[in-house]
Design an enzyme around this catalytic site. Structure first.
Site, mmCIF file in Angstrom:
data_model
loop_
_atom_site.group_PDB
_atom_site.id
_atom_site.type_symbol
_atom_site.label_atom_id
_atom_site.label_comp_id
_atom_site.label_asym_id
_atom_site.label_seq_id
_atom_site.Cartn_x
_atom_site.Cartn_y
_atom_site.Cartn_z
ATOM 1 N N LYS A 1 21.655 34.862 10.974
ATOM 2 C CA LYS A 1 20.648 35.022 12.027
ATOM 3 C C LYS A 1 20.035 33.670 12.437
ATOM 4 O O LYS A 1 20.243 32.659 11.776
ATOM 5 C CB LYS A 1 19.536 35.969 11.549
ATOM 6 C CG LYS A 1 20.032 37.390 11.293
ATOM 7 C CD LYS A 1 20.510 38.024 12.571
ATOM 8 C CE LYS A 1 20.858 39.494 12.426
ATOM 9 N NZ LYS A 1 21.847 39.805 11.412
HETATM 10 C C1 LIG Z 1 21.262 44.959 15.766
HETATM 11 C C2 LIG Z 1 20.904 44.825 14.317
HETATM 12 N N1 LIG Z 1 20.072 45.731 13.771
HETATM 13 C C3 LIG Z 1 19.697 45.655 12.485
HETATM 14 C C4 LIG Z 1 20.158 44.655 11.662
HETATM 15 C C5 LIG Z 1 19.683 44.631 10.237
HETATM 16 O O1 LIG Z 1 20.708 44.709 9.328
HETATM 17 P P1 LIG Z 1 20.424 44.419 7.781
HETATM 18 O O2 LIG Z 1 19.449 45.445 7.344
HETATM 19 O O3 LIG Z 1 21.764 44.556 7.158
HETATM 20 O O4 LIG Z 1 19.864 43.027 7.704
HETATM 21 C C6 LIG Z 1 21.019 43.687 12.169
HETATM 22 C C7 LIG Z 1 21.506 42.597 11.316
HETATM 23 O O5 LIG Z 1 22.639 42.201 11.253
HETATM 24 C C8 LIG Z 1 21.419 43.786 13.524
HETATM 25 O O6 LIG Z 1 22.291 42.899 14.056
#
Ligand SMILES: Cc1ncc(COP(=O)(O)O)c(C=O)c1O
Length: 313
Positions: free
Chosen positions: A120
């Site tokens: 990120k």
């Molecule tokens: C669109 C989106 N929503 C939510 C997340 C959260 O994912 P995580 O809980 O695996 O960090 C991400 C992260 O990659 C994302 O790209």
């Protein structure tokens, strides 16, 4: 603003063109993701499609700022206000993006989430952040992430059901240091995107992602290009790989994953999202990318796309 409290039987309108975590968060609570198609230019939820999908069972909207492009927040907020719906903003890919009213995503007074996985704009290794709507919501979130302890309670006192969703102190320390250099991190990504944009403007068959439109500004998370429909996207990816360049077909439409198909979703329901999934690919993209590296990717991409065109019939 209505407080969120989505649960069993509630329907929440969201996008099929996203990372699966957004819809999964509804499934954990027993709520149903109701997908609507996306806008072909932004790849975020099409507000008209969202409006058409509202029923008596709709409780909320979960739009996503996909690939760092701000969702149509003013239009979606108007829709939510009209029907008394809650909003959860998934801004996980969009830290720093600016919407059509010139507001940074996550600052409109809705619940908004950001993710800090290593890919990120800023990272804490793993984990993320939710922006609360008000002080009461903040207190409740702080308690729920900490096994149901209120801020002023002792280690073994709990007054509600909670979880261990704490960000570790080590991760938080990394995050604070990242915040200090966030402007530089965002600028470095934008600079790489701009190098790509300049070079790809003259590559036939490849559409580069837009950086800005009116007051809207993308925060660069990934660099995803769209190939013309007639070009064999997977062959292009293979050719890049043969030249030592990793790229990825990006992003699958999540309504076609097995656990979401179980809700009744099928191919063909969201043609704009499905076409984006079929014809788009992510190019190598990281803040320290040099001009030579971008140049090389674009040169190989241009010849791969040329070779991937259908021949004369
Ligand atoms: C669109 C989106 N929503 C939510 C997340 C959260 O994912 P995580 O809980 O695996 O960090 C991400 C992260 O990659 C994302 O790209």
């Amino acid at each position: 603003m209505r407080r969120l409290g989505w649960g069993e039987g509630d329907e929440v309108i969201t996008s099929p063109f996203t990372f699966v975590a957004s819809a999964n968060s509804l499934l954990y609570e027993g709520a149903k993701p109701v997908f609507v198609d996306v806008d072909p230019e932004t790849l975020d939820i099409d507000p008209d499609a969202a409006a058409a999908a509202v029923t008596d069972r709709t409780q909320g909207l979960l739009p996503i700022d996909i690939f760092g492009w701000p969702a149509a927040w003013p239009e979606l907020e108007a829709l939510a206000a009209k029907h008394g719906l809650g909003i959860l903003e998934d801004s996980c890919e969009a830290l720093g993006a600016v919407d059509s009213e010139g507001r940074m995503v996550g600052t409109r007074g809705n619940f908004a989430t950001f993710a800090f996985y290593a890919n990120k704009q800023m990272t804490t290794g793993e984990g993320g952040m939710i922006v609360p709507t008000d002080a009461d919501a903040a207190a409740r979130l702080r308690s729920e992430r900490n096994q149901g302890r209120a801020v002023d309670m002792g280690w073994l006192d709990h007054d509600r059901l909670g979880f261990n969703y704490r960000l570790s102190d080590v991760a938080a320390a990394i995050g604070l240091a990242q915040v200090e250099k966030l402007p530089r991190l965002l600028e470095a990504r934008a600079a790489v995107a701009s190098m790509y944009g300049e070079r790809l403007a003259s590559v036939p068959g490849v559409t580069a992602p837009m950086a800005a439109r009116g007051r809207e500004v993308r925060s660069w998370f990934v660099y995803v290009v769209r190939l013309d429909d007639a070009i064999d996207r997977n062959a292009v990816i293979d050719t890049l790989r043969e030249h030592g360049i990793d790229s990825k077909d990006y992003l699958p439409s999540i309504h076609l994953f097995p656990h979401i198909r179980e809700l009744g979703y099928r191919e063909g329901q969201f043609p704009v999202a499905e076409a984006a999934s079929a014809h788009s690919m992510a190019l190598p993209f990281f803040p320290g990318m040099t001009e030579e590296q971008v140049e090389r990717v674009c040169t190989v991409l241009a010849s791969a796309v040329d070779a991937g065109r259908p021949g004369p019939t």
